[in-house]
Scaffold this active site. Structure first.
Site, mmCIF file in Angstrom:
data_model
loop_
_atom_site.group_PDB
_atom_site.id
_atom_site.type_symbol
_atom_site.label_atom_id
_atom_site.label_comp_id
_atom_site.label_asym_id
_atom_site.label_seq_id
_atom_site.Cartn_x
_atom_site.Cartn_y
_atom_site.Cartn_z
ATOM 1 N N LYS A 263 18.834 4.096 7.090
ATOM 2 C CA LYS A 263 17.964 4.064 5.911
ATOM 3 C C LYS A 263 17.047 5.286 5.907
ATOM 4 O O LYS A 263 16.836 5.910 4.863
ATOM 5 C CB LYS A 263 17.156 2.763 5.894
ATOM 6 C CG LYS A 263 18.021 1.560 5.515
ATOM 7 C CD LYS A 263 17.392 0.215 5.846
ATOM 8 C CE LYS A 263 18.402 -0.910 5.586
ATOM 9 N NZ LYS A 263 17.963 -2.225 6.071
ATOM 10 N N GLN B 17 12.884 -5.423 8.320
ATOM 11 C CA GLN B 17 14.259 -5.656 8.787
ATOM 12 C C GLN B 17 14.404 -7.121 9.222
ATOM 13 O O GLN B 17 13.710 -7.588 10.121
ATOM 14 C CB GLN B 17 14.570 -4.704 9.954
ATOM 15 C CG GLN B 17 16.020 -4.721 10.400
ATOM 16 C CD GLN B 17 16.988 -4.230 9.328
ATOM 17 O OE1 GLN B 17 16.752 -3.243 8.658
ATOM 18 N NE2 GLN B 17 18.084 -4.955 9.150
ATOM 19 N N ASP C 237 13.279 -4.880 -1.122
ATOM 20 C CA ASP C 237 14.432 -5.750 -0.856
ATOM 21 C C ASP C 237 14.571 -6.825 -1.936
ATOM 22 O O ASP C 237 15.590 -7.501 -2.026
ATOM 23 C CB ASP C 237 14.273 -6.436 0.510
ATOM 24 C CG ASP C 237 15.152 -5.816 1.587
ATOM 25 O OD1 ASP C 237 16.136 -5.129 1.220
ATOM 26 O OD2 ASP C 237 14.863 -6.025 2.779
#
Ligand code: NAP
Length: 298
Positions: free
Chosen positions: A56, A100, A123
């Site tokens: 990322k 994460q 997200d």
């Protein structure tokens, strides 16, 4: 004569999108002096998670998005994690925050996600973004479902009235995709592990999206001739020759003989997920400052 399905080249489509994002980031910088920033939060030292974070960060650098990496010890408590999130919520350099998942045992993912500023929730897992998505309102859309929609639109220009079947109802993939497809005026069926005769349902669908997590579970008899098939699955198997390889949830070779268009694994949905994260970070940077959005809605 058997004609094979057209391949949906996720790698090429993601590369084109990434280039578009890089252009928009450069313009944002030139016109408004804004460099979008993504903060990643990793708790613990799971090697797979480390690799995801590294990828990322690299993808951000390639388009001119600044990234800030935060790594906390595996035994960090909830209060400390939430304190970091609150700092990032208030940090002007940060437009997107990515935690994460899954977090180490004992930490409630949902409580951490709820602490995010919804405007920075790249997200798209914060309850406010989930609710907006289901209401058909502008939101930050989860990355993998967003990538699937972009791939679908590359094949099916007019989604209104299209019959779509989803296999899988996870919070990360199936459910948000169902919401996106409904908003795109598709008629949507969602099948899952409790569905009786799922193939009878999926065989009716013009668009079939598999997000199951079972290698090559979707065989030719699940697919309507000519359908567009999007395979979200990423499964590691050992091939006949003994070498490990990645396969999707769809039996690709069989599906290719019946589908109209199909995504490969790898090289389908995977590359679109990371491009969508960059897209969300750019959009979050613009929205937070009430600047015009350089990319159309999903
Ligand atoms: P998940 O949370 O395990 O959900 C799987 C879903 O499939 C569940 O809803 C489950 O039903 C359903 N299911 C299981 N067996 C089934 C069967 N025999 N028939 C019909 N439905 C069945 O998985 P996920 O997170 O959504 O991920 C799915 C796959 O996508 C995995 O292979 C994952 O690695 C991959 N993935 C790829 C990306 C990417 O970037 N390309 C991103 C995320 C995930 P129940 O709800 O009834 O249990």
């Amino acid at each position: 004569v058997v004609t094979q399905a057209r391949l949906i080249d996720g790698k090429a489509i993601a590369a084109a999108l990434t280039q578009q994002i890089a252009g928009a980031v450069a313009e944002l910088q030139a016109r408004h002096g804004v460099t979008p920033g993504l903060a990643t939060v990793l708790v613990g030292d799971d090697p797979a998670s480390r690799i995801y974070i590294r990828n990322k960060t690299k993808a951000c650098a390639a388009v001119g998005i600044a990234s800030l990496e935060f790594t906390l010890a595996g035994d960090t408590g909830m209060r400390e994690i939430v304190a970091l999130i609150e700092r990032l919520n208030a940090d002007e350099r940060v437009d997107g925050i990515l935690v994460q998942l899954p977090l180490p045992g004992g930490i409630d993912d949902r409580q951490v996600i709820a602490a995010l500023d919804p405007a920075k929730d790249v997200d798209g897992f914060h309850p406010l973004n989930v609710g907006r998505l289901w209401s058909g309102e502008p939101s930050l859309v989860p990355c993998t479902p967003q990538g699937c929609m972009l791939l679908l639109r590359s094949v099916v220009a007019q989604t209104a009235g299209v019959t779509a079947a989803l296999i899988g109802r996870s919070v990360v993939v199936g459910r948000p995709l169902a919401a996106l497809l409904i908003t795109a005026d598709c008629t949507v069926s969602v099948v899952h592990s409790k569905t009786r005769d799922p193939a009878a349902i999926t065989r009716q669908a013009d668009v079939l999206i598999a997000a199951i997590g079972r290698p090559q579970a979707v065989t030719a008899d699940w697919i309507k001739p000519g359908a567009t098939v999007i395979d979200v699955g990423i499964n590691r198997i050992v091939g006949r020759d003994g070498t490990p390889r990645l396969v999707g949830d769809v039996d690709f070779d069989a599906a290719r003989e019946i589908a109209g268009a199909i995504t490969p694994v790898p090289g389908g949905v995977g590359p679109m997920t990371i491009a969508s994260l960059l897209r969300n970070t750019l959009l979050a940077a613009c929205r937070r400052r009430s600047l015009p959005e350089p990319l159309p809605p999903v």
